[in-house]
Write a protein that holds these residues in place. Structure first.
Motif, mmCIF file in Angstrom:
data_model
loop_
_atom_site.group_PDB
_atom_site.id
_atom_site.type_symbol
_atom_site.label_atom_id
_atom_site.label_comp_id
_atom_site.label_asym_id
_atom_site.label_seq_id
_atom_site.Cartn_x
_atom_site.Cartn_y
_atom_site.Cartn_z
ATOM 1 N N GLU A 46 43.986 26.928 82.720
ATOM 2 C CA GLU A 46 43.263 25.865 82.894
ATOM 3 C C GLU A 46 41.967 25.524 82.052
ATOM 4 O OE1 GLU A 46 42.236 22.833 86.486
ATOM 5 O OE2 GLU A 46 41.905 24.847 86.885
ATOM 6 N N GLN A 47 41.074 26.667 82.379
ATOM 7 C CA GLN A 47 39.888 26.740 81.705
ATOM 8 C C GLN A 47 40.239 27.000 80.161
ATOM 9 O OE1 GLN A 47 38.091 30.318 83.561
ATOM 10 N NE2 GLN A 47 37.398 29.113 85.155
ATOM 11 N N GLY A 48 41.257 27.834 79.675
ATOM 12 C CA GLY A 48 41.193 27.944 78.113
ATOM 13 C C GLY A 48 41.686 26.603 77.613
ATOM 14 N N LEU A 49 42.697 25.668 78.272
ATOM 15 C CA LEU A 49 42.906 24.495 77.883
ATOM 16 C C LEU A 49 42.094 23.572 77.544
ATOM 17 C CD1 LEU A 49 46.730 24.215 79.637
ATOM 18 C CD2 LEU A 49 46.181 24.748 77.007
ATOM 19 N N ASN A 50 41.248 23.514 78.785
ATOM 20 C CA ASN A 50 40.186 22.367 78.980
ATOM 21 C C ASN A 50 38.954 22.690 77.848
ATOM 22 O OD1 ASN A 50 41.302 20.858 81.305
ATOM 23 N ND2 ASN A 50 39.991 22.250 82.454
ATOM 24 N N LYS A 51 38.801 23.894 77.457
ATOM 25 C CA LYS A 51 37.906 24.419 76.629
ATOM 26 C C LYS A 51 38.416 23.915 75.332
ATOM 27 C CE LYS A 51 35.912 28.340 74.552
ATOM 28 N NZ LYS A 51 35.833 29.910 74.771
ATOM 29 N N ASN A 52 39.801 24.143 74.850
ATOM 30 C CA ASN A 52 40.209 23.726 73.680
ATOM 31 C C ASN A 52 40.267 21.995 73.540
ATOM 32 O OD1 ASN A 52 40.802 26.133 72.621
ATOM 33 N ND2 ASN A 52 42.745 26.431 73.531
#
Length: 72
Positions: free
Chosen positions: A64-70
């Protein structure tokens, strides 16, 4: 993805050391080739199936954090 692909990927990396598995994952990601995505999916499936609930929650948080960061 059919069962033959799963079997082929698992057979190809079974018995590999952690370093070899890491090299396989890094090479697949760095190559950027679409044809590598199903193999990474099979490896993730193995990880998911062998993870406990706490590990799954941690993976989902990282995802979730990685997707939101991208997206930002």
């Amino acid at each position: 993805m059919n069962l033959n692909l799963r079997h082929a990927v698992i057979s190809n990396v079974s018995g590999n050391t952690q370093d070899q598995l890491q090299d396989t994952i890094v090479d697949a990601i760095q190559s950027g080739e679409e044809k590598m995505l199903p193999g990474l999916g099979v490896l993730f499936e193995v990880i998911w199936q062998n993870a406990n609930n706490e590990d799954k929650k941690e993976m989902l948080t990282m995802l979730e954090q990685g997707l939101n960061k991208n997206v930002q």
